[in-house]
Design an enzyme around this catalytic site. Structure first.
Site, PDB file in Angstrom:
ATOM      1  N   ASP A   1     -27.058 -38.501  29.470  1.00 24.63           N
ATOM      2  CA  ASP A   1     -26.094 -38.353  30.551  1.00 24.63           C
ATOM      3  C   ASP A   1     -24.776 -37.883  29.926  1.00 24.63           C
ATOM      4  OD1 ASP A   1     -24.894 -38.634  33.104  1.00 24.63           O
ATOM      5  OD2 ASP A   1     -24.099 -40.574  32.505  1.00 24.63           O
TER       6      ASP A   1
ATOM      7  N   ASP B   1     -28.975 -43.276  35.866  1.00 29.16           N
ATOM      8  CA  ASP B   1     -29.732 -42.928  34.660  1.00 29.16           C
ATOM      9  C   ASP B   1     -30.960 -43.806  34.467  1.00 29.16           C
ATOM     10  OD1 ASP B   1     -27.740 -41.018  33.902  1.00 29.16           O
ATOM     11  OD2 ASP B   1     -26.499 -42.677  33.207  1.00 29.16           O
TER      12      ASP B   1
ATOM     13  N   ASP C   1     -25.411 -44.485  30.982  1.00 29.39           N
ATOM     14  CA  ASP C   1     -24.599 -45.679  31.205  1.00 29.39           C
ATOM     15  C   ASP C   1     -24.560 -46.121  32.650  1.00 29.39           C
ATOM     16  OD1 ASP C   1     -23.056 -43.464  32.060  1.00 29.39           O
ATOM     17  OD2 ASP C   1     -21.229 -44.651  31.868  1.00 29.39           O
TER      18      ASP C   1
END
Length: 1115
Positions: A376, A717, A713
């Protein structure tokens, strides 16, 4: 349902909706009636029971044993135990199998119980709201309720929810108990940001949206109490609908071990068949001569049946080629590796007081084999902290700075710096465009303010972008002070000003813009708008064309620097225009069907013919060490793909911006997409949903057969983290849902290089060395029985004492190999980071594969041949000093067993590359324990107590006092070890591995070649390009404008997705280029090179091809 802030627990009362059982069929709509149990029960909706634990006190033992015996090896050893209970078959006591089996089952059960308890405790502790509720009323005015949704969407900001106005006064329990409204809404689904329903009460209907819902997993904040009606419970809640099923992850070594164990089973059967055939032949040709004084035991009545029983006897004797202690040893080693990760001070973040955590013990060696990393962006690579960096106002750009001379405007107590004081001068001299620019920033937002002390304002923004923009306006003299449902109060250049707030046209990801309509003190009505340039510039009045061209150039410059951009515009409205539009907006807002589409059409109608003011540029810096980490991982031949929900324009700081052509990305083109993507130096997937992130990961897993790692995070995700072979969660600004779904977690992306290149590489190396040695020592131990079968009439007689057979794997040889598997290393940790190429053997699976397995087996078989035939040849003609022959069974057994223990101890000493005190204690202590236990078991004391159990009385003492025995042991050891030493010396001299050449220091400081030439600076690196972008508009969340204008007061703060800006250093970039890039190709005498970069969006594939050598390398 009622909840209280000080007591985060829940109870259902008489006014709550009770729902039971499970849904029997797919729902088309859900109907819930308050305080009507009989009505609700007929639908058989799911109850609120969710089992987050696998076991309870009653079911643990049977369920866990059932699971463990699903392992082929455990079932196999249980089968052997049953065979050993049959006297006609077994020549070994039952405890030789049951002791190791019981030990393995017990250790595994304790581990499973601990893991289940910890996981259940984590899940139970985190969840506060325990069902999806329709908010009816609260202790706050107007039915407002403040919540935190980190467990749902990863956002740690405070959000606001509001009850329907007609139920907001139902706070009294008597009123709630008489409430009989009915809700008709959508069936259970996983859409966290959407809810569509209607409340029917007192012959009226009221539209319900997501702003009226409190979802399972939310945390109550700044609200004393709230009351709600349960809509979805248990597995029907949106949180559980999004949970998905956690996939059981196994390493490639686990899968290989399963295959090898099946091969060993086959080999065991083959040996059993060979020895059974030998038994049949021997019994027919020779054994018949002994029938008169050594008859067959009943029910054996012929040589074929005796051979059949002999087969099963040898299956029992030779079962140690598949040692049951292998599996428990693997688990112990993995547990040790996990503790090393948890204890690593180099992966501890002192700022947030967070240590790295291995949340699983089954994937450590897989960390040493990663080929693809899917990351990410916002919050993972970046800090998610925004700063106002540059701006364009009426065609003039501000914020330029050079290294030689910087003009700095700073208000340090507000933590604000701006490099270019000409903008401040423009504000001071009263430039109308500049003042209108900052007036827009102070008015067009949904930020809430809180005055903690006199003169100290604290902004609570929906996103870091909004906070940065409002803070910038504040520092340039346009201070947003407070708001009410109908007004906005500011201070403009020291003079207070109050604006009437007429409407907020809220932001969403389709509109990519937001607007406010305000009336000033003079009665002028003006619409202020900010948003993505791609949607805002096309809504400008035609007279803005020249200014649009200039501002577009500035936007492109900002994007090339990796900044998040936003365009600003305004429109003056007449009273008639406002009244007409206000009526159409009112009708759209109260519509019960297609409400969102009607509101969007109304917004579109008014946001036309606007006048351009300028543009803003916001920076989100990379986390510390991100460029270095990416560089090191790239040198380790690890491919890094960035999967982000942001737009392509935000990713310019990651890569050189290149020109190219667009190609459609169709569902049936995954092979073409994969081949194209894998040919590129970098791949970035933009504007992808959480599901699409997981699909990209699955694509690589399916076609490349490579080990994948996903790191993120936020809650968006989680799907990607669960899909990858290894999931890593960053404990950052966006909640802990990614951490809870991960296999490993830490607080900074830069720790990833140590996790992979140090811990992952060491874990893979240790596990491979452990397995090679383990199979070697067990084949060396077991195959002696096979050779002995040809000299004992294939009678299934064992070579060793049965106690030696029991203790060999669990006492004599277990600790040395465990110590090597836990502590061994070929190079120090800083060398692993200094030379990333050391990581490649794991990616290529060089250290333990089928070839290495057969080499270990061949060495083990060779050792068994030496250990049997050398003592057999020497002792057959040897005698004691008094003339008594040494050629007896017990002397041979003690000699062979002693030689075996010494040989495997010397071999583990040779295999150990890193000696610790624990290694010394384990190796030499195990060798000493062998002699101690053997003398004890062969003592007369035990024989007197258990004469039927200890048959080797006095054998150890009499045998080991003979010099010829020690000479035999020394000869066998030399024959076994000398060829191994010779081979290793030749290999080290003729074909050394990289780790062999890097063990000793080479006079270079820690940090290695790539660090030695420069350090990472704080600058940004990018390239100019022509694509338009707005980081704000693509990362921003749907706003709370509707609540602000609803006549209610509210408090909120928010964090949204951000973009990032990169940093570089020419020093390490040059070093990287020298190490990573090969010389350019010569085609027809012309030197050229090609760089491929790939952008992927959810609907479009852009292949960017750049010819010519790169002058800068960016991340």
């Amino acid at each position: 349902m009622h909840t209280h802030r000080q007591a985060p627990f829940f109870f259902l009362s008489v006014y709550s909706c009770f729902i039971f059982a499970s849904c029997v069929s797919a729902e088309e709509e859900r109907r819930v009636r308050a305080n009507d149990r009989e009505y609700n029960e007929k639908f058989q909706y799911a109850s609120n029971c969710i089992m987050t634990s696998k076991y309870n006190i009653i079911t643990f033992l049977p369920v866990n044993l059932f699971e463990q015996f699903q392992e082929v090896a455990n079932t196999y050893f249980l089968f052997l135990l049953i065979l050993q209970l049959i006297p006609q078959i077994s020549s070994l006591s039952w405890f030789t199998t049951i002791v190791p089996l019981a030990l393995v089952l017990t250790i595994t059960a304790v581990k499973d119980a601990t893991d289940d308890y910890v996981m259940d405790a984590n899940l139970t502790y985190r969840i506060y709201f325990q069902a999806d509720l329709l908010l009816l009323s609260s202790s706050e005015p107007h039915g407002l309720c403040y919540i935190e949704t980190a467990e749902l969407d990863g956002e740690t900001n405070m959000k606001v929810r509001q009850s329907v106005s007609v139920t907001s006064e139902l706070g009294d329990q008597n009123n709630l108990s008489s409430f009989n409204g009915e809700v008709v809404c959508e069936p259970p689904n996983n859409k966290l940001d959407r809810f569509c329903g209607t409340l029917y009460w007192r012959d009226k209907k009221y539209t319900l949206t997501n702003q009226n819902m409190l979802l399972r997993g939310c945390v109550l904040r700044n609200t004393e109490a709230c009351y709600g009606l349960v809509i979805f419970a248990g597995p029907d809640t949106k949180l559980m609908q999004n949970s998905g099923r956690t996939k059981f992850k196994r390493t490639s070594i686990d899968r290989l071990m399963n295959t090898l164990v099946l091969w060993i089973f086959g080999f065991l059967v083959c040996m059993g068949v060979i020895l059974a055939i030998g038994n049949a032949v021997w019994e027919r040709e020779v054994g018949s001569l002994f029938q008169s004084y050594l008859p067959w035991d009943p029910p054996v009545d012929n040589f074929l049946f005796n051979a059949f029983l002999s087969f099963w006897s040898y299956v029992i004797i030779l079962n140690t080629v598949v040692p049951i202690s292998l599996y428990v040893s693997v688990e112990v080693i993995r547990l040790g590796h996990s503790y090393f990760i948890n204890w690593d001070q180099h992966m501890f973040c002192s700022q947030c007081n967070t240590a790295a955590e291995a949340r699983t013990t089954t994937l450590n060696e897989e960390l040493g084999q990663v080929e693809y990393i899917f990351s990410d962006k916002t919050g993972t690579l970046t800090q998610n902290i925004m700063s106002f960096n540059k701006c364009s106002i009426n065609g003039q750009t501000f914020g330029k700075c050079t290294l030689k001379h910087r003009h700095v405007y700073s208000r340090t107590y507000l933590d604000f710096c701006f490099y270019d004081d000409t903008l401040l001068e423009s504000v001071k001299v009263g430039d109308l465009h500049t003042q209108e620019f900052f007036r827009l920033l102070s008015l067009c937002h949904t930020v809430m303010s809180e005055e903690k002390s006199e003169g100290e304002l604290v902004y609570k923004a929906q996103s870091p972008d909004e906070g940065a923009l409002v803070t910038a306006a504040r520092n340039f003299g346009f201070v947003f002070r407070s708001r009410t449902p109908g007004t906005i109060s500011t201070t403009e250049m020291g003079r207070p000003a109050t604006y009437t707030l007429l409407a907020i046209l809220d932001f969403n990801n389709i509109r990519k813009r937001m607007s406010v309509i305000v009336r000033n003190a003079e009665g002028r009505i003006r619409l202020y708008c900010k948003g993505a340039d791609t949607v805002l510039l096309e809504r400008l009045h035609p007279c803005n064309q020249e200014l649009t061209n200039i501002t577009s150039d500035h936007l492109n410059e900002y994007a090339a620097d990796g900044l998040r951009t936003l365009a600003l515009a305004y429109r003056d409205l007449t009273e008639d225009e406002w009244e007409a539009w206000s009526e159409s907006h009112r009708c759209a807002d109260k519509a019960t069907d297609c409400r969102e589409d009607r509101l969007a059409a109304a917004y579109e109608q008014i946001e036309q013919d606007m006048m351009l003011l300028g543009a803003t540029a916001i920076e989100d810096k990379l986390q510390e060490g991100v460029p270095e980490t990416i560089a090191v991982l790239s040198l380790a031949n690890i491919k890094i793909w960035v999967l982000t929900g942001d737009k392509q324009g935000e990713m310019h700081p990651l890569l050189q911006q290149l020109s190219g052509a667009a190609h459609a990305l169709e569902a049936d083109m995954e092979t073409e997409f994969l081949s194209t993507a894998c040919a590129c130096k970098a791949v970035i997937c933009c504007r992808v949903t959480p599901l699409q992130k997981a699909q990209v990961v699955e694509l690589i897993k399916k076609h490349k057969k490579a080990v994948t790692l996903a790191i993120g995070d936020g809650a968006n995700d989680v799907s990607m983290i669960k899909s990858a072979h290894i999931g890593v969660g960053i404990s950052g600004q966006e909640g802990i849902q990614a951490v809870l779904a991960s296999d490993y977690s830490f607080s900074q992306f830069r720790f990833l290089q140590r996790l992979l290149l140090v811990h992952g590489r060491w874990s893979y190396l240790r596990m491979c060395r452990f397995l090679c040695y383990f199979f070697y020592k067990n084949f060396a131990f077991t195959m002696v029985h096979f050779w002995f079968g040809f000299f004992c009439g294939f009678s299934a007689q064992t070579v060793y004492d049965q106690y030696f057979i029991t203790l060999y794997n669990i006492v004599y040889t277990s600790l040395p190999v465990l110590a090597m598997g836990i502590f061994d290393q070929d190079v120090p940790d800083h060398r692993s980071l200094e030379y990333p190429k050391l990581y490649e053997p794991g990616q290529l699976n060089l250290l333990f594969n089928k070839k290495e397995f057969f080499i270990c087996i061949a060495q083990g078989i060779y050792t068994s041949v030496v250990l049997f035939f050398v003592p057999y040849a020497v002792l057959s003609d040897a005698s004691q000093s008094n003339g008594v022959p040494l050629a007896d069974y017990q002397t041979f057994a003690v000699t062979t067993a002693t030689a075996l223990v010494i040989v495997v101890s010397v071999q583990i000493a040779l295999d150990t590359g890193f000696w610790t005190v624990i290694n010394h204690v384990c190796v030499w202590g195990s060798l000493g324990s062998y002699f101690t236990i053997m003398f004890a078991l062969h003592s007369q004391s035990l024989f007197r107590i258990f004469p039927n159990q200890f048959h080797f009385v006095g054998s150890a003492q009499s045998t080991l006092l003979q010099p010829v025995v020690w000479l035999t042991i020394a000869l066998a050891t030399a024959i076994c070890i000398v060829p191994v030493l010779a081979f290793r010396f030749l290999k080290l001299d003729l074909k050394p591995q990289l780790s062999d050449t890097k063990r000793k220091p080479v006079g270079r400081s820690v940090g290695g070649a790539w660090r030695g030439t420069g350090s990472v600076s704080e600058g940004r690196l990018g390239a100019r390009g022509g694509s338009r972008r707005s980081g704000y508009a693509f990362a921003h969340q749907e706003g709370f404008g509707e609540l602000i204008t609803s006549g209610k007061n509210m408090r909120l703060s928010s964090m949204a997705l951000a973009s990032f800006a990169s940093r570089h250093s020419s020093g390490w970039i040059d070093t990287l280029r020298r190490k990573k890039h090969t010389s350019a190709q010569h085609l027809g005498g012309v030197q050229s090179s090609t760089q491929l970069c790939l952008w992927v969006s959810s609907s479009t594939l852009k292949l960017l091809l750049c010819s010519g050598r790169l002058t800068r390398y960016t991340y």
